[in-house]
Design an enzyme around this catalytic site. Structure first.
Site, PDB file in Angstrom:
ATOM      1  N   LYS A  52       0.944  -1.311   0.101  1.00 30.07           N
ATOM      2  CA  LYS A  52      -0.027   0.201   0.035  1.00 30.07           C
ATOM      3  C   LYS A  52       0.990   1.391   0.248  1.00 30.07           C
ATOM      4  O   LYS A  52       0.498   2.431  -0.584  1.00 30.07           O
ATOM      5  CB  LYS A  52      -1.092  -0.150   1.055  1.00 30.07           C
ATOM      6  N   LYS A 107      -5.353 -10.835  -6.010  1.00 33.31           N
ATOM      7  CA  LYS A 107      -6.798 -11.072  -5.243  1.00 33.31           C
ATOM      8  C   LYS A 107      -7.780 -10.234  -5.480  1.00 33.31           C
ATOM      9  O   LYS A 107      -7.584  -9.140  -5.943  1.00 33.31           O
ATOM     10  CB  LYS A 107      -6.331 -11.225  -3.606  1.00 33.31           C
ATOM     11  N   LYS A 109     -11.463  -4.692  -2.895  1.00 34.92           N
ATOM     12  CA  LYS A 109     -12.404  -3.480  -3.265  1.00 34.92           C
ATOM     13  C   LYS A 109     -11.591  -2.456  -3.703  1.00 34.92           C
ATOM     14  O   LYS A 109     -12.073  -1.625  -4.356  1.00 34.92           O
ATOM     15  CB  LYS A 109     -12.969  -3.134  -1.798  1.00 34.92           C
TER      16      LYS A 109
HETATM   17  P1  TYM Z   1     -10.715  -6.473   4.773  1.00 36.69           P
HETATM   18  O1  TYM Z   1     -11.679  -5.381   5.205  1.00 36.69           O
HETATM   19  O2  TYM Z   1      -9.606  -6.137   3.873  1.00 36.69           O
HETATM   20  O3  TYM Z   1     -11.313  -7.916   4.495  1.00 36.69           O
HETATM   21  C1  TYM Z   1     -12.207  -8.519   5.246  1.00 36.69           C
HETATM   22  C2  TYM Z   1     -12.193 -10.048   5.307  1.00 36.69           C
HETATM   23  O4  TYM Z   1     -12.256 -10.545   4.103  1.00 36.69           O
HETATM   24  C3  TYM Z   1     -11.055 -11.349   3.685  1.00 36.69           C
HETATM   25  N1  TYM Z   1     -10.737 -11.191   2.349  1.00 36.69           N
HETATM   26  C4  TYM Z   1     -10.583 -11.977   1.197  1.00 36.69           C
HETATM   27  N2  TYM Z   1     -10.511 -13.713   1.769  1.00 36.69           N
HETATM   28  C5  TYM Z   1     -10.495 -14.433   0.494  1.00 36.69           C
HETATM   29  N3  TYM Z   1     -10.070 -14.076  -0.956  1.00 36.69           N
HETATM   30  C6  TYM Z   1      -9.991 -12.473  -1.134  1.00 36.69           C
HETATM   31  N4  TYM Z   1      -9.699 -12.166  -2.187  1.00 36.69           N
HETATM   32  C7  TYM Z   1     -10.347 -11.543   0.365  1.00 36.69           C
HETATM   33  N5  TYM Z   1     -10.229 -10.329   0.238  1.00 36.69           N
HETATM   34  C8  TYM Z   1     -10.624  -9.984   1.441  1.00 36.69           C
HETATM   35  C9  TYM Z   1      -9.838 -10.807   4.669  1.00 36.69           C
HETATM   36  O5  TYM Z   1      -9.033 -11.750   4.735  1.00 36.69           O
HETATM   37  C10 TYM Z   1     -10.443 -10.557   5.711  1.00 36.69           C
HETATM   38  O6  TYM Z   1     -10.632 -11.527   6.625  1.00 36.69           O
HETATM   39  N6  TYM Z   1      -7.223  -5.646   8.424  1.00 36.69           N
HETATM   40  C11 TYM Z   1      -8.359  -6.211   7.677  1.00 36.69           C
HETATM   41  C12 TYM Z   1      -9.602  -5.689   8.961  1.00 36.69           C
HETATM   42  C13 TYM Z   1      -9.370  -6.270  10.306  1.00 36.69           C
HETATM   43  C14 TYM Z   1      -9.268  -7.365  11.086  1.00 36.69           C
HETATM   44  C15 TYM Z   1      -8.947  -7.112  12.396  1.00 36.69           C
HETATM   45  C16 TYM Z   1      -9.535  -8.792  10.650  1.00 36.69           C
HETATM   46  C17 TYM Z   1      -9.173  -5.133  11.216  1.00 36.69           C
HETATM   47  N7  TYM Z   1      -8.762  -5.647  12.525  1.00 36.69           N
HETATM   48  C18 TYM Z   1      -8.894  -7.674  13.427  1.00 36.69           C
HETATM   49  C19 TYM Z   1      -9.344  -9.706  11.771  1.00 36.69           C
HETATM   50  C20 TYM Z   1      -8.939  -9.190  12.960  1.00 36.69           C
HETATM   51  C21 TYM Z   1      -8.768  -5.742   6.377  1.00 36.69           C
HETATM   52  O7  TYM Z   1      -8.469  -4.876   6.178  1.00 36.69           O
HETATM   53  O8  TYM Z   1      -9.822  -6.714   5.954  1.00 36.69           O
END
Ligand code: TYM
Length: 339
Positions: free
Chosen positions: A115, A201, A204
């Site tokens: 990023k 992957k 969004k």
């Molecule tokens: P975020 O908002 O990017 O994504 C949310 C969840 O979706 C999963 N994910 C995917 N899994 C499989 N294939 C994909 N293409 C894909 N894109 C997204 C992510 O692995 C995630 O589980 N930093 C985290 C949010 C967060 C968090 C936490 C998660 C903040 N604090 C504490 C767990 C525990 C994030 O940006 O996820």
């Protein structure tokens, strides 16, 4: 057993989020709250400010994401559903952990490298310390299990490192302050890939909406995106080994298998030897069939802002209570005098 996970409220919920994480949130809620475990699921709105953003969009997206999660099956009575901003303990604990997290650990995070890109000097401090807040999110509640997609595994490992070092430095062996959380990653949907590029992957932040299926897409849009998905000219193989080196084909077959609730071998037993001209419409139909009820519930829920705010307020009140003991223990362990 304590299950904790979060999602950034930036834009739509897409199929990667749903298959990689949210489906597991719902399954774990359904299985474990009945046995007395607590599930906490939250909107990571504090994480969302680590990148440039429009405040009004963040507020709207936060409410929309609540509606989307409830539409997917998160029950705000059985699970604690809230946004970080209403639970100040997240931000407090992240600062308390900053003395333990090491610069080198954060510098190795692939998400930070991706990023920030070449412009590290211009990246926000929040983007760099992002994983410390994520560690605080789970350690605050003594999480034992964290359902996430593969891309969050490294952040979870960092949370374990922070917990371990903090326990070593500031707690006795028989009374650790933090529990070490385990990531729960669904093997078959760990990493759902972009429909336009089998090496990236589904995300969004991809500028092309054709690269992802949003849970709010209508039937025509879903079918069009699946039909236009990038593939190779070969027919599907009869066995999973034949998908090696065919990232796009493998991704579509995996999506089919997870959505149909079967394994890859079963999908290939049906479609092996056939071209994408036959497989894609079948996949499109399956997606439309499974996502339509979620989209319909979402449309009903998103209109009622008062109800969404009430869900968040109730969830935050419960989360604040659950967070208190660990936050107090952390202040005390560090020798900070509180009132
Ligand atoms: P975020 O908002 O990017 O994504 C949310 C969840 O979706 C999963 N994910 C995917 N899994 C499989 N294939 C994909 N293409 C894909 N894109 C997204 C992510 O692995 C995630 O589980 N930093 C985290 C949010 C967060 C968090 C936490 C998660 C903040 N604090 C504490 C767990 C525990 C994030 O940006 O996820």
């Amino acid at each position: 057993m304590r299950i904790v996970s979060g999602i950034q409220p930036t834009g739509n919920l897409h199929l990667g989020n749903y298959l990689g994480a949210i489906r597991n949130w719902v399954a774990m809620q359904d299985e474990w709250t009945a046995k007395g475990a607590t599930c906490l699921y939250f909107l990571a709105d504090l994480h969302a400010i680590s990148m440039p953003h429009v405040p009004a969009d963040l507020a709207a997206n936060t409410r929309e994401m609540v509606a989307a999660l409830v539409a997917c099956g998160i029950d705000p009575q059985r699970s604690v559903l809230f946004n970080q901003a209403q639970v100040p303990a997240h931000a407090e604990l992240q600062w308390l952990l900053c003395g333990t997290a090491r610069m080198g650990w954060l510098g190795r995070m692939t998400q930070w490298k991706d990023k920030a890109g070449k412009n590290r000097e211009g990246a926000s401090v929040a983007l760099y310390s992002y994983p410390v807040l994520q560690a605080a999110d789970v350690l605050l509640y003594q999480a034992t299990h964290v359902p996430v997609g593969e891309d969050q595994k490294q952040h979870l490992e960092l949370a374990r490192d922070i917990a371990q070092k903090f326990n070593n430095d500031f707690a006795s062996e028989d009374a650790p302050v933090f529990t070490l959380p385990a990531p729960i990653i669904p093997p078959e949907a760990a990493r759902i890939m972009s429909l336009r590029d089998g090496a990236a992957k589904m995300s969004k932040s991809d500028p092309s909406d054709m690269s992802r299926i949003n849970l709010t897409d209508d039937a025509d849009t879903i079918m069009q995106k699946v039909k236009k998905a990038r593939t190779d000219p070969e027919p599907l193989p009869g066995e999973a080994a034949g998908l090696e080196g065919r990232a796009e084909a493998r991704n579509l077959v995996a999506i089919y298998a997870v959505m149909a609730g079967c394994d890859v071998a079963t999908v290939l037993a049906e479609f092996g030897g056939q071209g994408f001209g036959r497989f894609k419409p079948a996949l499109g139909d399956l997606l439309v069939d499974r996502l339509a009820p979620i989209a319909a519930r979402f449309r009903d829920l998103r209109a009622d802002r008062t109800a969404l705010d009430a869900i968040l307020a109730q969830g935050a009140a419960r989360a604040r209570t659950l967070a208190r003991p660990t936050l107090d223990a952390t202040y005390a362990a560090l020798g900070l005098v509180t009132g």
